[in-house]
Design a protein around this motif. Structure first.
Motif, PDB file in Angstrom:
ATOM      1  N   CYS A   8       0.825  -1.206   0.000  1.00  0.00           N
ATOM      2  CA  CYS A   8       0.000   0.000   0.000  1.00  0.00           C
ATOM      3  C   CYS A   8       0.863   1.261   0.000  1.00  0.00           C
ATOM      4  CB  CYS A   8      -0.947   0.005   1.196  1.00  0.00           C
ATOM      5  SG  CYS A   8      -2.169  -1.321   1.139  1.00  0.00           S
ATOM      6  N   ARG A   9       0.182   2.355  -0.099  1.00  0.00           N
ATOM      7  CA  ARG A   9       0.854   3.653  -0.156  1.00  0.00           C
ATOM      8  C   ARG A   9       1.721   3.894   1.083  1.00  0.00           C
ATOM      9  NH1 ARG A   9      -0.686   7.700  -3.290  1.00  0.00           N
ATOM     10  NH2 ARG A   9      -2.668   6.644  -3.672  1.00  0.00           N
ATOM     11  N   ASP A  10       1.210   3.453   2.241  1.00  0.00           N
ATOM     12  CA  ASP A  10       1.961   3.679   3.488  1.00  0.00           C
ATOM     13  C   ASP A  10       2.972   2.563   3.778  1.00  0.00           C
ATOM     14  OD1 ASP A  10       0.294   1.595   4.081  1.00  0.00           O
ATOM     15  OD2 ASP A  10      -0.746   2.599   5.739  1.00  0.00           O
ATOM     16  N   GLY A  11       3.125   1.622   2.863  1.00  0.00           N
ATOM     17  CA  GLY A  11       4.105   0.551   3.022  1.00  0.00           C
ATOM     18  C   GLY A  11       3.585  -0.708   3.680  1.00  0.00           C
ATOM     19  N   THR A  12       2.351  -0.681   4.127  1.00  0.00           N
ATOM     20  CA  THR A  12       1.805  -1.885   4.767  1.00  0.00           C
ATOM     21  C   THR A  12       1.414  -2.904   3.704  1.00  0.00           C
ATOM     22  OG1 THR A  12      -0.426  -0.931   4.774  1.00  0.00           O
ATOM     23  CG2 THR A  12       0.967  -0.563   6.729  1.00  0.00           C
ATOM     24  N   PRO A  13       1.533  -4.190   4.005  1.00  0.00           N
ATOM     25  CA  PRO A  13       1.154  -5.217   3.023  1.00  0.00           C
ATOM     26  C   PRO A  13      -0.358  -5.428   3.030  1.00  0.00           C
ATOM     27  CG  PRO A  13       2.004  -6.251   4.992  1.00  0.00           C
ATOM     28  CD  PRO A  13       2.154  -4.766   5.210  1.00  0.00           C
TER      29      PRO A  13
END
Length: 696
Positions: free
Chosen positions: A99-104
């Motif tokens: 995702c945009r925030d780096g979370t999978p």
């Protein structure tokens, strides 16, 4: 009716709904992938799934790598290519995006391959959706299922272990079950230890594998800072859930168990009747933490082990008490009997209180004789042992008084009947004259003896009567006597039926099998007794076993090479004359001419004393003994209990000189009790050897 049926129904506005709102409501986005041009069109919901703004996506499939990691993109491309190559119409897969925030985020796609009339793939249309929650729920369900399965397996193991413990009789049985690889190990424990609480200390009784007990000492105090001591003090289970907790809570213990690679442990107090009787520790190397269900299972396991352990401890206490009582009832030692080697063995029953009524006894008797007893009181309990002890003393007393074997057995039967008990007893009593080898035996409902000689081992059929107690109750106390001889080197075996009887087997077959064992056994009586008792110990059984082995050997004081006996009746001068002639002829025939007159005169004095002073008959026995000092022995038996007295006669008296004359003529003389009567004997040295002086 016809008009109403023909009229058209009014349809709702906008029906049916367009599929796009339906997909959106289900958090699904649609895509259309033109394979020829490489264009990848997504609707608004698909953009949300990929966490992309419309202006951030240029409409080409390869641009999705901004959200799809290269490894996942390669896997998806391979899946699509394989589906097209195999001619399939659809495919589906789970894949991860960033995702945009780096979370999978887990995503699921399902595509449908569209082909032209020639079968060439032209487009792929399909859906994408956020599958994070779905997979999380699936993983949770899988975890719960795995946990339920592990709990079920642990519960099953507890049930299996508890069932096995139900058959444990001793503390060793309990520990063997716990150490078994199919027991505690299947709970997942890498090792375990168990200790018993004794006098304020914990004594190690089991560990698996070796070296699992820490600290290394076999005994620890309850007040020491160790988890086993703690659970005994608090009566509360202790669950150590991580190595860090181990190191923090038990700093003295942790350095000693690092080599075991312990990740967690469960220490369980073994409590019975509200007091700790032991403690068990399970050490794990591949797990951390314990669920409530797992803790409950382990606590239940500890309770089951505690019950089995207490039952085993009670059994061992009763067994020690029973064995102590049994040993107190049996002879402490077997006396050394000149002329014989004797061995005895006893094995208690495997059931009940390990105590019963089987017994043996060896009774030294005067004149080089010995009494051998084997018997079995009905039952396997303390009552049987108590009756056995009383009966053994009675038999020993009657035999020592000098009663004949038949009288010994009859009086013992009456004594047992007078004890007012409902028990009866079988018995064999043998009186062996070791100088002559003559054995007189009586049997009261018992199994026959065996005799091993140079020609093999044979069963000696002994005439018998009813068991002791029953014969007195039914008025049949007459016991016939069977006489046979033991040659030097012959072995006599007396045993109880537990040695030969097996469930479903014939007694005669058991006796034949026992005879084969005796025949093939060693000559040494102790080795033979061990050989015979070993199968009984190995197979166990619910009956006691007692055996007595007697081997006649060459007496150190000599052996008999001749024996003559004559009955002298009162008022019968002819029988007295015959006895004198018998003695004179035998002494001369045995080469003792130089002492013939002395022997005849001494025998005449002893016979006359009986006829004059007892008014009863006399039985005269003459024996020739050869060996270390050849001797002649005269025995005169009568039915009077009055003992002869040696006295000094006046110079003009006509009596009182008989025993003085015997003492002067013979080299030794003495008196022995014999039943209700007595035997007066004297011996004459023939070769100048030294023999013992007078005894009385």
């Amino acid at each position: 009716m016809a008009d109403r049926g023909a009229s058209a129904l009014s349809l709702p506005e906008g029906w049916p709904v367009h599929p796009d709102p339906i997909l959106a409501l289900n958090h699904m986005g649609a895509f259309d992938w033109d394979l020829d041009k490489g264009l990848f069109h997504m609707d608004a919901q698909a953009h949300e799934v990929f966490d992309l703004l419309p202006e951030e996506f240029d409409g080409r499939a390869e641009s999705l790598v901004v959200r799809v990691p290269l490894s996942e993109a390669a896997r998806l491309d391979a899946l699509v290519s394989q589906s097209i190559k195999e001619g399939r119409e659809n495919y589906g897969a789970y894949f991860r995006i960033r995702c945009r925030d780096g979370t999978p985020r887990w995503t699921h796609t399902q595509g449908y391959i569209r082909r032209d009339k020639n079968g060439r793939p032209r487009r792929v249309v399909g859906i994408v959706r956020d599958a994070t929650q779905e997979l999380a729920e699936s993983a949770a369900r899988s975890a719960r299922a795995a946990q339920d399965e592990a709990f079920r397996q642990q519960t099953n193991i507890v049930q299996v272990v508890s069932a096995a413990l139900a058959h444990a009789r001793t503390v060793q049985d309990v520990t063997d079950i716990l150490k078994d690889t199919h027991g505690i190990r299947r709970l997942g424990a890498a090792s375990f230890v168990m200790g018993l609480v004794e006098a304020g200390r914990i004594r190690l009784v089991a560990e698996a594998p070796a070296g699992s007990f820490v600290p290394a000492s076999q005994v620890n105090r309850i007040d020491e800072p160790y988890p086993m001591s703690e659970v005994v003090r608090t009566l509360t289970p202790r669950f150590v859930e991580s190595p860090e907790e181990f190191a923090e809570e038990y700093p003295l213990l942790w350095p000693q168990i690092t080599h075991l690679h312990v990740a967690s442990a469960a220490y369980l107090p073994l409590i019975a009747q509200a007091r700790p009787i032991g403690v068990m520790g399970l050490l794990y190397s591949d797990r951390r933490g314990f669920s409530e269900e797992e803790r409950g299972v382990l606590v239940a396991l500890g309770g089951s082990i505690a019950q089995s352990l207490q039952r085993a401890m009670f059994y061992e206490q009763q067994k020690d008490l029973a064995q102590g009582l049994q040993q107190a009832m049996l002879p402490r030692t077997i006396p050394s009997v000149p002329g014989a080697d004797i061995a005895v063995r006893y094995r208690s029953a495997a059931l009940g209180r390990d105590i019963g009524g089987d017994w043996y006894d060896v009774i030294p008797l005067p004149g080089g004789r010995v009494g051998a007893v084997i018997g079995d009181v009905q039952g396997h309990d303390t009552h049987a042992a108590a009756v056995m002890g009383q009966l053994r003393i009675v038999l020993r007393a009657y035999a020592a008084e000098g009663h004949t074997p038949a009288a010994v057995m009859a009086r013992a039967s009456v004594s047992l009947h007078e004890l007012d008990t409902d028990r009866f007893a079988t018995c064999l009593y043998a009186e062996a004259d070791l100088s002559t080898g003559v054995v007189q035996m009586v049997r009261a409902g018992h199994v026959d003896p065996l005799v091993r000689g140079p020609g093999g081992c044979r069963r000696v059929p002994v005439a018998g009567g009813l068991p002791l107690g029953l014969s007195a109750e039914f008025g049949g106390v007459e016991y016939p006597v069977t006489t046979f001889e033991l040659d030097p080197g012959d072995t006599l075996l007396l045993c109880t039926d537990g040695l030969v009887e097996q469930p479903g087997a014939d007694l005669d077959d058991g006796m034949r099998a026992l005879a084969d064992q005796v025949c093939a056994g060693p000559d040494d009586v102790d080795e033979l007794a061990d050989r015979l008792i070993q199968p009984a110990e190995e197979r166990g059984g619910d009956d006691d076993v007692a055996l007595l082995v007697l081997r006649r050997r060459m007496p150190e004081t000599g052996r008999s090479c001749g024996r003559l006996q004559q009955h002298v009746a009162p008022g019968d001068p002819e029988s007295l004359t015959q006895a004198r002639h018998m003695i004179r002829a035998a002494v001369r025939a045995w080469g003792a001419v130089e002492r013939a007159d002395e022997v005849e005169l001494a025998a005449d004095e002893l016979m006359t004393n009986v006829l004059v002073h007892t008014e009863g008959a006399a039985i005269v026995t003459l024996r020739s003994l050869l060996g270390t000092g050849s001797r002649l022995r005269i025995e005169v038996e009568d039915s009077s209990s009055a003992l002869p007295r040696r006295r000094d006669a006046a110079w003009d008296g006509v009596s009182g000189r008989g025993l003085l004359l015997v003492e002067m003529l013979a080299d030794a003389w003495g008196v022995e009790a014999r039943g209700s009567g007595k035997v007066v004997w004297c011996e004459f040295r023939l070769d100048g050897g030294l023999i013992r002086g007078p005894t009385g």
